[in-house]
Design an enzyme around this catalytic site. Sequence first.
Site, PDB file in Angstrom:
ATOM      1  N   GLU A 154       3.043  -6.524  80.296  1.00  0.00           N
ATOM      2  CA  GLU A 154       1.639  -6.726  79.882  1.00  0.00           C
ATOM      3  C   GLU A 154       1.359  -8.096  79.275  1.00  0.00           C
ATOM      4  O   GLU A 154       0.789  -8.184  78.188  1.00  0.00           O
ATOM      5  CB  GLU A 154       1.216  -5.614  78.917  1.00  0.00           C
ATOM      6  CG  GLU A 154       1.378  -4.230  79.512  1.00  0.00           C
ATOM      7  CD  GLU A 154       0.988  -3.106  78.543  1.00  0.00           C
ATOM      8  OE1 GLU A 154       0.682  -3.387  77.373  1.00  0.00           O
ATOM      9  OE2 GLU A 154       0.999  -1.933  78.982  1.00  0.00           O
ATOM     10  N   GLU A 259       4.422   3.689  86.461  1.00  0.00           N
ATOM     11  CA  GLU A 259       4.025   4.621  85.383  1.00  0.00           C
ATOM     12  C   GLU A 259       2.889   5.516  85.875  1.00  0.00           C
ATOM     13  O   GLU A 259       1.890   5.721  85.174  1.00  0.00           O
ATOM     14  CB  GLU A 259       3.583   3.832  84.135  1.00  0.00           C
ATOM     15  CG  GLU A 259       4.622   2.806  83.682  1.00  0.00           C
ATOM     16  CD  GLU A 259       4.240   2.063  82.403  1.00  0.00           C
ATOM     17  OE1 GLU A 259       3.281   2.463  81.726  1.00  0.00           O
ATOM     18  OE2 GLU A 259       4.922   1.075  82.086  1.00  0.00           O
TER      19      GLU A 259
END
Length: 376
Positions: A154, A259
């Site tokens: 991220e 994910e």
Amino acid sequence: MKINHAFIIVGIFLATSGFAQTTLKEAFKNDFLIGAALNETQFSGGKAAEAALVRTQFNTISPENVLKWEPIHPKSDQYNFGPADQYVEFGQKNGLFIVGHTLVWHQQTPKWVFQDARGKPLDRDTLLARMREHIFTVVGRYQGKIGGWDVVNEALNDDGTLRESPWEKIIGEDYLLKAYQFAHEADPQAQLYYNDFSLENAPKREGAIALVKKLQAAGIPIAGVGLQGHYNMDWPTPAQLDETIAAFSPLGVKVMITELDLNMLPAATQSQAAEVSMNFALRAELNPYTNGLPAVVQQQLAQRYADLFAVLVKHHDVVSRVTFWGVTDGDSWLNNWPVKGRTAYPLLFDRNRQPKPAFNAVIQTSRLPQTPQKPR
Ligand code: XIL
């Protein structure tokens, strides 16, 4: 008549139990690895039935939390390897491809990492030394066991610019390059990944493409890009997923869904971002399915999973892994994010570990011949 009844009962059993159905890892064995994120109870022996389900259905695992900085390196002079060791042992014992998640992130990283002894912001060289020590210690410990690492998680904003995380502010933008160099030195055989959410949106995707090119230009053998896959019922469209995979493909990197879950509860925010720091108050209208999922919603979820998997299967030459963020609905972080205390249904197995209609819908996107599900 008696025989007919027996057939019907066996048929219902087969259709609802998952028995005699192909497994996920079998259905996609020619396409990509298929995995689940595990929490501690699943690999430390606490939930034996869930561990058995993992062994049956999946061929790769990710650690939901135990390899993040906070749990594994809570104090500067203290590592807590116990749970991570158990995670890796579980993977090895069961012959699974073991993923490491994650080395450098701005979340679940203790404050001390970025501060000196007096609580003042650290200088660049000291933070780099700290990052190097952490990466060498953790990657080195599992060298040859963990097959691939989400090195940086991220790092990008929605507009594709670099997030002003403490890493970026203190070290500067080359913190990324350094993290990948350290990870590569610590285990030259391990695959190195970049992992993020919302890369299906063009501006952020462009930022990730530029980032991968920069790493490649610096000689980093980046193996893959992880699309986190915290999706909802409307976003991303299959076309957006399709164009995202196609956009990364010319870079020579694999694309992984790392994910995956489908949030079908009412949106608490307009944002598609999977910022773990989000937290909205629980209101009844945000939690409509406390007594189970209506059949029509089950079917919508199944259809949505089928639409997305059709795209993944189409790109089986580029997509190397699809990992769900949890095993059963009961495990999912979406029961507590971005609103605490909801009843979520984002995965393929229900709270009793039974396959949902979405499981069958996913299996049906397989390119392999289908196992007949009802006795003739
Ligand atoms: C989540 C875990 O599932 C939770 O248990 C934890 O409290 C917060 O983090 N993006 C990521 C994952 O990269 O590490 C996050 O996992 C979900 C969003």
